[in-house]
Design a protein around this motif. Structure first.
Motif, PDB file in Angstrom:
ATOM      1  N   PRO A  45     -15.960 -25.680  12.605  1.00  0.00           N
ATOM      2  CA  PRO A  45     -16.519 -26.397  13.762  1.00  0.00           C
ATOM      3  C   PRO A  45     -17.649 -25.633  14.437  1.00  0.00           C
ATOM      4  O   PRO A  45     -18.636 -26.221  14.862  1.00  0.00           O
ATOM      5  N   LEU A  46     -17.494 -24.293  14.553  1.00  0.00           N
ATOM      6  CA  LEU A  46     -18.543 -23.500  15.185  1.00  0.00           C
ATOM      7  C   LEU A  46     -19.832 -23.546  14.373  1.00  0.00           C
ATOM      8  O   LEU A  46     -20.928 -23.659  14.928  1.00  0.00           O
ATOM      9  N   GLU A  47     -19.712 -23.469  13.065  1.00  0.00           N
ATOM     10  CA  GLU A  47     -20.892 -23.547  12.201  1.00  0.00           C
ATOM     11  C   GLU A  47     -21.592 -24.890  12.351  1.00  0.00           C
ATOM     12  O   GLU A  47     -22.825 -24.980  12.309  1.00  0.00           O
ATOM     13  N   LEU A  48     -20.811 -25.953  12.539  1.00  0.00           N
ATOM     14  CA  LEU A  48     -21.397 -27.277  12.701  1.00  0.00           C
ATOM     15  C   LEU A  48     -22.160 -27.382  14.020  1.00  0.00           C
ATOM     16  O   LEU A  48     -23.193 -28.042  14.096  1.00  0.00           O
ATOM     17  N   ILE A  49     -21.640 -26.731  15.072  1.00  0.00           N
ATOM     18  CA  ILE A  49     -22.349 -26.721  16.356  1.00  0.00           C
ATOM     19  C   ILE A  49     -23.682 -25.998  16.214  1.00  0.00           C
ATOM     20  O   ILE A  49     -24.732 -26.481  16.642  1.00  0.00           O
ATOM     21  N   GLU A  50     -23.653 -24.811  15.614  1.00  0.00           N
ATOM     22  CA  GLU A  50     -24.881 -24.042  15.434  1.00  0.00           C
ATOM     23  C   GLU A  50     -25.880 -24.815  14.584  1.00  0.00           C
ATOM     24  O   GLU A  50     -27.084 -24.832  14.862  1.00  0.00           O
ATOM     25  N   GLU A  51     -25.377 -25.450  13.534  1.00  0.00           N
ATOM     26  CA  GLU A  51     -26.249 -26.189  12.638  1.00  0.00           C
ATOM     27  C   GLU A  51     -26.879 -27.383  13.344  1.00  0.00           C
ATOM     28  O   GLU A  51     -28.062 -27.686  13.148  1.00  0.00           O
ATOM     29  N   LEU A  52     -26.105 -28.056  14.198  1.00  0.00           N
ATOM     30  CA  LEU A  52     -26.638 -29.204  14.922  1.00  0.00           C
ATOM     31  C   LEU A  52     -27.791 -28.793  15.821  1.00  0.00           C
ATOM     32  O   LEU A  52     -28.837 -29.455  15.864  1.00  0.00           O
ATOM     33  N   LYS A  53     -27.643 -27.689  16.524  1.00  0.00           N
ATOM     34  CA  LYS A  53     -28.721 -27.242  17.407  1.00  0.00           C
ATOM     35  C   LYS A  53     -29.951 -26.817  16.604  1.00  0.00           C
ATOM     36  O   LYS A  53     -31.088 -27.022  17.043  1.00  0.00           O
ATOM     37  N   LEU A  54     -29.725 -26.251  15.432  1.00  0.00           N
ATOM     38  CA  LEU A  54     -30.852 -25.904  14.572  1.00  0.00           C
ATOM     39  C   LEU A  54     -31.581 -27.163  14.101  1.00  0.00           C
ATOM     40  O   LEU A  54     -32.815 -27.198  14.029  1.00  0.00           O
ATOM     41  N   LYS A  55     -30.828 -28.215  13.821  1.00  0.00           N
ATOM     42  CA  LYS A  55     -31.435 -29.489  13.428  1.00  0.00           C
ATOM     43  C   LYS A  55     -32.235 -30.082  14.581  1.00  0.00           C
ATOM     44  O   LYS A  55     -33.329 -30.629  14.383  1.00  0.00           O
ATOM     45  N   LEU A  56     -31.694 -29.969  15.799  1.00  0.00           N
ATOM     46  CA  LEU A  56     -32.404 -30.484  16.969  1.00  0.00           C
ATOM     47  C   LEU A  56     -33.714 -29.718  17.177  1.00  0.00           C
ATOM     48  O   LEU A  56     -34.745 -30.303  17.534  1.00  0.00           O
ATOM     49  N   TYR A  57     -33.665 -28.416  16.957  1.00  0.00           N
ATOM     50  CA  TYR A  57     -34.883 -27.595  17.053  1.00  0.00           C
ATOM     51  C   TYR A  57     -35.893 -28.034  15.992  1.00  0.00           C
ATOM     52  O   TYR A  57     -37.085 -28.158  16.265  1.00  0.00           O
ATOM     53  N   TYR A  58     -35.420 -28.285  14.778  1.00  0.00           N
ATOM     54  CA  TYR A  58     -36.303 -28.727  13.694  1.00  0.00           C
ATOM     55  C   TYR A  58     -36.962 -30.049  14.070  1.00  0.00           C
ATOM     56  O   TYR A  58     -38.160 -30.247  13.827  1.00  0.00           O
ATOM     57  N   CYS A  59     -36.190 -30.947  14.658  1.00  0.00           N
ATOM     58  CA  CYS A  59     -36.743 -32.241  15.080  1.00  0.00           C
ATOM     59  C   CYS A  59     -37.867 -32.049  16.089  1.00  0.00           C
ATOM     60  O   CYS A  59     -38.915 -32.703  16.002  1.00  0.00           O
ATOM     61  N   LYS A  60     -37.659 -31.146  17.040  1.00  0.00           N
ATOM     62  CA  LYS A  60     -38.679 -30.911  18.063  1.00  0.00           C
ATOM     63  C   LYS A  60     -39.961 -30.368  17.440  1.00  0.00           C
ATOM     64  O   LYS A  60     -41.066 -30.815  17.761  1.00  0.00           O
ATOM     65  N   VAL A  61     -39.824 -29.419  16.535  1.00  0.00           N
ATOM     66  CA  VAL A  61     -40.987 -28.795  15.897  1.00  0.00           C
ATOM     67  C   VAL A  61     -41.793 -29.809  15.092  1.00  0.00           C
ATOM     68  O   VAL A  61     -43.028 -29.790  15.094  1.00  0.00           O
ATOM     69  N   HIS A  62     -41.100 -30.738  14.419  1.00  0.00           N
ATOM     70  CA  HIS A  62     -41.772 -31.680  13.525  1.00  0.00           C
ATOM     71  C   HIS A  62     -41.977 -33.072  14.137  1.00  0.00           C
ATOM     72  O   HIS A  62     -42.375 -33.991  13.435  1.00  0.00           O
ATOM     73  N   GLY A  63     -41.703 -33.201  15.422  1.00  0.00           N
ATOM     74  CA  GLY A  63     -41.961 -34.464  16.093  1.00  0.00           C
ATOM     75  C   GLY A  63     -41.036 -35.597  15.681  1.00  0.00           C
ATOM     76  O   GLY A  63     -41.426 -36.771  15.728  1.00  0.00           O
ATOM     77  N   ILE A  64     -39.826 -35.257  15.288  1.00  0.00           N
ATOM     78  CA  ILE A  64     -38.844 -36.271  14.893  1.00  0.00           C
ATOM     79  C   ILE A  64     -37.922 -36.541  16.081  1.00  0.00           C
ATOM     80  O   ILE A  64     -37.433 -35.593  16.715  1.00  0.00           O
ATOM     81  N   PRO A  65     -37.675 -37.791  16.451  1.00  0.00           N
ATOM     82  CA  PRO A  65     -36.752 -38.073  17.562  1.00  0.00           C
ATOM     83  C   PRO A  65     -35.410 -37.375  17.353  1.00  0.00           C
ATOM     84  O   PRO A  65     -34.833 -37.425  16.267  1.00  0.00           O
ATOM     85  N   GLU A  66     -34.916 -36.717  18.410  1.00  0.00           N
ATOM     86  CA  GLU A  66     -33.697 -35.921  18.293  1.00  0.00           C
ATOM     87  C   GLU A  66     -32.489 -36.740  17.857  1.00  0.00           C
ATOM     88  O   GLU A  66     -31.552 -36.200  17.259  1.00  0.00           O
ATOM     89  N   ILE A  67     -32.492 -38.021  18.139  1.00  0.00           N
ATOM     90  CA  ILE A  67     -31.354 -38.864  17.799  1.00  0.00           C
ATOM     91  C   ILE A  67     -31.117 -38.916  16.299  1.00  0.00           C
ATOM     92  O   ILE A  67     -30.019 -39.252  15.835  1.00  0.00           O
TER      93      ILE A  67
END
Length: 233
Positions: A45-67
């Protein structure tokens, strides 16, 4: 955001000091509470939390809606995306693009596309021979539904070749790394089958998780409790 959850997430992201993940904690918690975190039996579960935030960061960098972060999958260190997200990103960037299926047979599919009415038509064709050469026919996804796998191969090829700039740097899907998604979009590890005689055994191992994915949603308090248990607190 609860202090308990805040302390947990801030403590755990210290292993990634160069990536400002803390700002994504609130969005990550919302997605967790809404059951939008993809399950993966190979990650805690902890790895999934960290991974989700990394995905959200990736979305921000590449202009992809966070949803859309829950349609991104980190596999073997690579950011990949579902074919559905490819569809969404291409249609959002190229609103005038046209696609037309010109051949749809069990062993061969052809689709043509153009970015607008003034652009020339561009053809993409995949058949069983090409799929075999690419190694697609060895995967479990192909064994389950070869025509669907062939159709997906055509679409991915079209997007990578002609609409690459719309994909946010992610040109692969989980299936390209031998990973299969179930009906909920959760990950099922699916190693490449080297011999078709192994198919039945693989089916018996994966079928329960594929047909009946876990119904419960990931609750933030449960994740915190599990994480603290793993840490021996």
């Amino acid at each position: 955001m609860s202090e308990k959850a805040k302390d947990l997430t801030e403590k755990e992201v210290e292993s990634l000091p160069d990536v400002p993940l803390k700002e994504f904690s609130a969005m990550a918690e919302i997605m967790i509470r809404q059951g939008m975190v993809r399950k993966d039996k190979n990650k805690s579960p902890l790895e999934l939390i960290e991974e989700l935030k990394l995905k959200l960061y990736y979305c921000k960098v590449h202009g992809i809606p966070e949803i859309y972060a829950n349609q991104i999958y980190i596999i073997q260190g690579n950011f990949t995306q579902s074919l559905n997200l490819m569809d969404t990103l291409v249609s959002s960037k190229y609103r005038t693009a046209e696609f037309e299926c010109v051949l749809n047979e069990p062993d061969k599919i052809s689709i043509r596309t153009r970015k607008n009415k003034k652009s020339p038509w561009l053809m993409c064709t995949w058949d069983v021979a090409r799929a075999e050469k690419a190694g697609n026919t060895k995967g479990l996804y192909w064994q389950r539904d070869p025509q669907a796998a062939l159709r997906n191969a055509v679409w991915k090829d079209i997007y990578r070749t002609h609409y690459r700039d719309a994909l946010g740097g992610m040109i692969y899907t989980p299936e390209d790394f031998g990973v299969m998604l179930d009906a909920n979009g959760d990950v099922i590890e699916s190693p490449t089958l080297k011999d078709t005689k192994d198919l039945n055994e693989q089916e018996r191992q994966l079928e329960p998780k594929y047909i009946k994915p876990p119904a419960e949603k990931m609750d933030i308090d449960q994740i915190i409790a599990l994480t603290e248990k793993e840490a021996g607190k």
